[in-house]
Design an enzyme around this catalytic site. Structure first.
Site, PDB file in Angstrom:
ATOM      1  N   ASP A  22       0.822  -1.254  -0.031  1.00 33.21           N
ATOM      2  CA  ASP A  22       0.124   0.092   0.010  1.00 33.21           C
ATOM      3  C   ASP A  22       0.907   1.428   0.006  1.00 33.21           C
ATOM      4  O   ASP A  22       2.044   1.293   0.465  1.00 33.21           O
ATOM      5  CB  ASP A  22      -0.916  -0.009   1.161  1.00 33.21           C
ATOM      6  CG  ASP A  22      -1.906   1.039   1.162  1.00 33.21           C
ATOM      7  OD1 ASP A  22      -2.334   1.666   0.223  1.00 33.21           O
ATOM      8  OD2 ASP A  22      -2.418   1.437   2.163  1.00 33.21           O
ATOM      9  N   ARG A  26       0.015   7.823  -2.901  1.00 31.31           N
ATOM     10  CA  ARG A  26       0.743   8.654  -1.959  1.00 31.31           C
ATOM     11  C   ARG A  26       2.142   8.905  -2.209  1.00 31.31           C
ATOM     12  O   ARG A  26       2.511   9.946  -2.251  1.00 31.31           O
ATOM     13  CB  ARG A  26       0.443   8.486  -0.558  1.00 31.31           C
ATOM     14  CG  ARG A  26      -0.957   8.768   0.037  1.00 31.31           C
ATOM     15  CD  ARG A  26      -0.969   7.913   1.252  1.00 31.31           C
ATOM     16  NE  ARG A  26      -1.410   6.639   1.104  1.00 31.31           N
ATOM     17  CZ  ARG A  26      -1.402   5.836   2.219  1.00 31.31           C
ATOM     18  NH1 ARG A  26      -1.316   6.049   3.321  1.00 31.31           N
ATOM     19  NH2 ARG A  26      -1.786   4.262   1.764  1.00 31.31           N
ATOM     20  N   TRP A  27       2.928   8.021  -2.701  1.00 27.75           N
ATOM     21  CA  TRP A  27       4.393   8.229  -2.889  1.00 27.75           C
ATOM     22  C   TRP A  27       4.435   8.969  -4.139  1.00 27.75           C
ATOM     23  O   TRP A  27       5.140   9.992  -4.211  1.00 27.75           O
ATOM     24  CB  TRP A  27       4.993   6.593  -3.282  1.00 27.75           C
ATOM     25  CG  TRP A  27       6.205   6.659  -3.544  1.00 27.75           C
ATOM     26  CD1 TRP A  27       7.393   6.428  -2.598  1.00 27.75           C
ATOM     27  CD2 TRP A  27       6.921   6.830  -4.704  1.00 27.75           C
ATOM     28  NE1 TRP A  27       8.624   6.626  -3.445  1.00 27.75           N
ATOM     29  CE2 TRP A  27       8.384   6.652  -4.567  1.00 27.75           C
ATOM     30  CE3 TRP A  27       6.307   6.863  -6.138  1.00 27.75           C
ATOM     31  CZ2 TRP A  27       9.148   6.619  -5.664  1.00 27.75           C
ATOM     32  CZ3 TRP A  27       7.089   6.849  -7.236  1.00 27.75           C
ATOM     33  CH2 TRP A  27       8.966   6.854  -6.966  1.00 27.75           C
ATOM     34  N   THR A  68     -10.642  -7.130  -5.422  1.00 25.99           N
ATOM     35  CA  THR A  68     -12.024  -7.177  -6.192  1.00 25.99           C
ATOM     36  C   THR A  68     -12.500  -5.865  -6.225  1.00 25.99           C
ATOM     37  O   THR A  68     -13.271  -5.431  -6.915  1.00 25.99           O
ATOM     38  CB  THR A  68     -12.706  -8.179  -5.700  1.00 25.99           C
ATOM     39  OG1 THR A  68     -12.811  -8.364  -4.084  1.00 25.99           O
ATOM     40  CG2 THR A  68     -12.329  -9.666  -5.983  1.00 25.99           C
ATOM     41  N   GLU A  69     -12.132  -4.894  -5.226  1.00 25.82           N
ATOM     42  CA  GLU A  69     -12.795  -3.777  -4.896  1.00 25.82           C
ATOM     43  C   GLU A  69     -11.877  -2.521  -5.586  1.00 25.82           C
ATOM     44  O   GLU A  69     -12.518  -1.484  -6.133  1.00 25.82           O
ATOM     45  CB  GLU A  69     -12.722  -3.268  -3.550  1.00 25.82           C
ATOM     46  CG  GLU A  69     -13.684  -3.944  -2.546  1.00 25.82           C
ATOM     47  CD  GLU A  69     -13.066  -5.560  -2.270  1.00 25.82           C
ATOM     48  OE1 GLU A  69     -12.116  -5.679  -2.238  1.00 25.82           O
ATOM     49  OE2 GLU A  69     -14.264  -6.083  -2.356  1.00 25.82           O
ATOM     50  N   ASN A  70     -10.840  -2.699  -6.231  1.00 28.47           N
ATOM     51  CA  ASN A  70     -10.085  -1.974  -7.028  1.00 28.47           C
ATOM     52  C   ASN A  70     -10.443  -1.501  -8.393  1.00 28.47           C
ATOM     53  O   ASN A  70     -10.329  -0.747  -9.096  1.00 28.47           O
ATOM     54  CB  ASN A  70      -8.576  -2.569  -7.254  1.00 28.47           C
ATOM     55  CG  ASN A  70      -7.637  -2.215  -6.077  1.00 28.47           C
ATOM     56  OD1 ASN A  70      -6.754  -3.200  -5.927  1.00 28.47           O
ATOM     57  ND2 ASN A  70      -8.091  -1.180  -4.984  1.00 28.47           N
ATOM     58  N   ARG A 190       1.759  -4.477   6.666  1.00 31.01           N
ATOM     59  CA  ARG A 190       1.057  -3.564   5.789  1.00 31.01           C
ATOM     60  C   ARG A 190       1.691  -2.162   6.178  1.00 31.01           C
ATOM     61  O   ARG A 190       1.916  -1.581   7.094  1.00 31.01           O
ATOM     62  CB  ARG A 190      -0.213  -3.104   6.302  1.00 31.01           C
ATOM     63  CG  ARG A 190      -0.991  -2.236   5.424  1.00 31.01           C
ATOM     64  CD  ARG A 190      -2.626  -2.196   5.494  1.00 31.01           C
ATOM     65  NE  ARG A 190      -3.034  -1.409   4.395  1.00 31.01           N
ATOM     66  CZ  ARG A 190      -4.224  -1.391   3.854  1.00 31.01           C
ATOM     67  NH1 ARG A 190      -5.206  -2.115   4.148  1.00 31.01           N
ATOM     68  NH2 ARG A 190      -4.730  -0.395   3.100  1.00 31.01           N
ATOM     69  N   ARG A 196      -5.312  -1.604   8.507  1.00 28.86           N
ATOM     70  CA  ARG A 196      -6.500  -2.492   8.360  1.00 28.86           C
ATOM     71  C   ARG A 196      -6.339  -3.682   7.478  1.00 28.86           C
ATOM     72  O   ARG A 196      -5.133  -3.570   6.739  1.00 28.86           O
ATOM     73  CB  ARG A 196      -7.941  -1.591   7.829  1.00 28.86           C
ATOM     74  CG  ARG A 196      -7.368  -0.791   6.461  1.00 28.86           C
ATOM     75  CD  ARG A 196      -8.565  -0.027   6.157  1.00 28.86           C
ATOM     76  NE  ARG A 196      -8.137   0.922   5.009  1.00 28.86           N
ATOM     77  CZ  ARG A 196      -8.018   2.237   5.213  1.00 28.86           C
ATOM     78  NH1 ARG A 196      -7.885   2.731   6.433  1.00 28.86           N
ATOM     79  NH2 ARG A 196      -7.276   2.858   4.319  1.00 28.86           N
TER      80      ARG A 196
HETATM   81  C1  FPP Z   1      -2.236   0.104  -3.244  1.00 28.56           C
HETATM   82  O1  FPP Z   1      -1.681   1.562  -3.095  1.00 28.56           O
HETATM   83  C2  FPP Z   1      -1.693  -0.701  -4.243  1.00 28.56           C
HETATM   84  C3  FPP Z   1      -2.200  -1.036  -5.481  1.00 28.56           C
HETATM   85  C4  FPP Z   1      -3.655  -1.036  -5.424  1.00 28.56           C
HETATM   86  C5  FPP Z   1      -1.605  -1.835  -6.351  1.00 28.56           C
HETATM   87  C6  FPP Z   1      -0.312  -2.685  -5.702  1.00 28.56           C
HETATM   88  C7  FPP Z   1       0.616  -3.153  -7.025  1.00 28.56           C
HETATM   89  C8  FPP Z   1       1.998  -2.892  -6.856  1.00 28.56           C
HETATM   90  C9  FPP Z   1       2.684  -2.649  -5.535  1.00 28.56           C
HETATM   91  C10 FPP Z   1       2.875  -3.334  -7.929  1.00 28.56           C
HETATM   92  C11 FPP Z   1       3.300  -4.779  -8.125  1.00 28.56           C
HETATM   93  C12 FPP Z   1       2.134  -5.699  -8.454  1.00 28.56           C
HETATM   94  C13 FPP Z   1       2.030  -6.641  -9.419  1.00 28.56           C
HETATM   95  C14 FPP Z   1       0.675  -7.412  -9.663  1.00 28.56           C
HETATM   96  C15 FPP Z   1       3.306  -7.454  -9.933  1.00 28.56           C
HETATM   97  P1  FPP Z   1      -2.496   2.641  -3.643  1.00 28.56           P
HETATM   98  O2  FPP Z   1      -2.819   2.893  -4.942  1.00 28.56           O
HETATM   99  O3  FPP Z   1      -4.164   2.485  -2.980  1.00 28.56           O
HETATM  100  O4  FPP Z   1      -1.913   3.923  -2.783  1.00 28.56           O
HETATM  101  P2  FPP Z   1      -2.631   5.081  -2.014  1.00 28.56           P
HETATM  102  O5  FPP Z   1      -3.292   4.302  -0.790  1.00 28.56           O
HETATM  103  O6  FPP Z   1      -1.312   5.651  -1.538  1.00 28.56           O
HETATM  104  O7  FPP Z   1      -3.494   5.797  -2.883  1.00 28.56           O
END
Ligand code: FPP
Length: 251
Positions: A22, A26-27, A68-70, A190, A196
């Protein structure tokens, strides 16, 4: 999941760890970059972390790549996320194959493009003979969806007359889940400061330890993994029982 964790050839306990990768968004935001570049940096962090994990007592690693929520994210971001397995395997499959990593992509195949399914199957087939390290990538995965799918599979067996409702035990239910081939889950990590589970490994998390870390996933590396393992090693896992010293102390 198998009933108990195996030990390494040297007799040391080996671990099944899971990571909610996760913080990509933000990064990217912190750097004024599009979210897509955060996800791409997340792929690099995954490569680093798999290499680092293979040098520890982790032998099974399950990572959350797409939930599945993404699907409810903007279409352009979903398209970027769908492209990540291809990006990862194109740049790393030779190393994974060479270094003895067996890759499995767990989750529903429905909704994935035929090209993506082919890429996943190719990566799995190329590494199917490996047994030094096991990498499960949860993709189009949700803990609740997985439990529902397992329940449906068992209900179908009952409807076909091949099983009775009483045949269903925790062990048989385990064997119907996407993680059936992996040992019990020990540790869930996490990063990103969120605390969570987000529908990850709901059943499997029953007795896992949680370690939350204040680092965004694209910055994750060997030192963070070491710190998570140190925190895990300090935990007292009782599985709902009491340890003998406490029984004595209670008199
Ligand atoms: C959640 O961060 C991250 C994801 C939905 C994608 C995770 C995928 C990778 C780390 C790359 C490697 C994956 C594969 C399948 C090879 P976010 O986008 O929700 O971050 P945020 O909470 O900061 O917005």
């Amino acid at each position: 999941m198998a009933a108990s964790n195996p030990t390494s050839p040297e007799g040391a306990a080996v671990l099944h760890a899971a990571i909610v990768m996760d913080g990509n968004g933000r990064w990217a935001k912190q750097r004024g970059l599009p979210r897509s570049l955060g996800h791409r940096a997340g792929v690099e962090a995954l490569k680093r972390t798999v290499s680092a994990a293979a040098q520890t007592n982790i032998r099974w690693l399950t990572v959350f790549g797409f939930s599945t929520e993404n699907w409810s994210r903007p279409a352009a971001e979903v398209a970027e996320l769908m492209a990540l397995p291809k990006r990862y395997f194109e740049s790393d499959i030779e190393r994974l194959e060479r270094e003895g990593v067996r890759v499995r992509v767990v989750g529903r195949r429905e909704g994935l493009s035929p090209e993506l399914v082919r890429i996943i199957e190719n990566a799995q087939a190329r590494t199917a003979h490996n047994d030094r390290f096991f990498l499960n990538i949860a993709f189009n995965y949700g803990g609740r969806a997985d439990i529902v799918d397992a329940a449906r599979r068992f209900a179908a067996e009952v409807a076909a007359g091949r099983a009775r409702p009483d045949d269903l035990t925790e062990a048989t239910f385990d064997s119907l889940l996407a993680t059936a081939d992996s040992p019990p889950l020990d540790l869930i990590i996490r990063p990103s400061g969120e605390q969570r589970l987000s529908n990850f490994l709901l059943w499997e998390a029953a007795y896992a330890e949680f370690v939350f870390q204040d680092v965004l996933w694209p910055d994750y590396g060997a030192d963070h993994l070491k710190a998570a393992l140190a925190a895990f090693a300090a935990r007292d896992r009782r599985y709902g029982a009491v340890i003998p010293d406490d029984v004595l102390a209670a008199g």
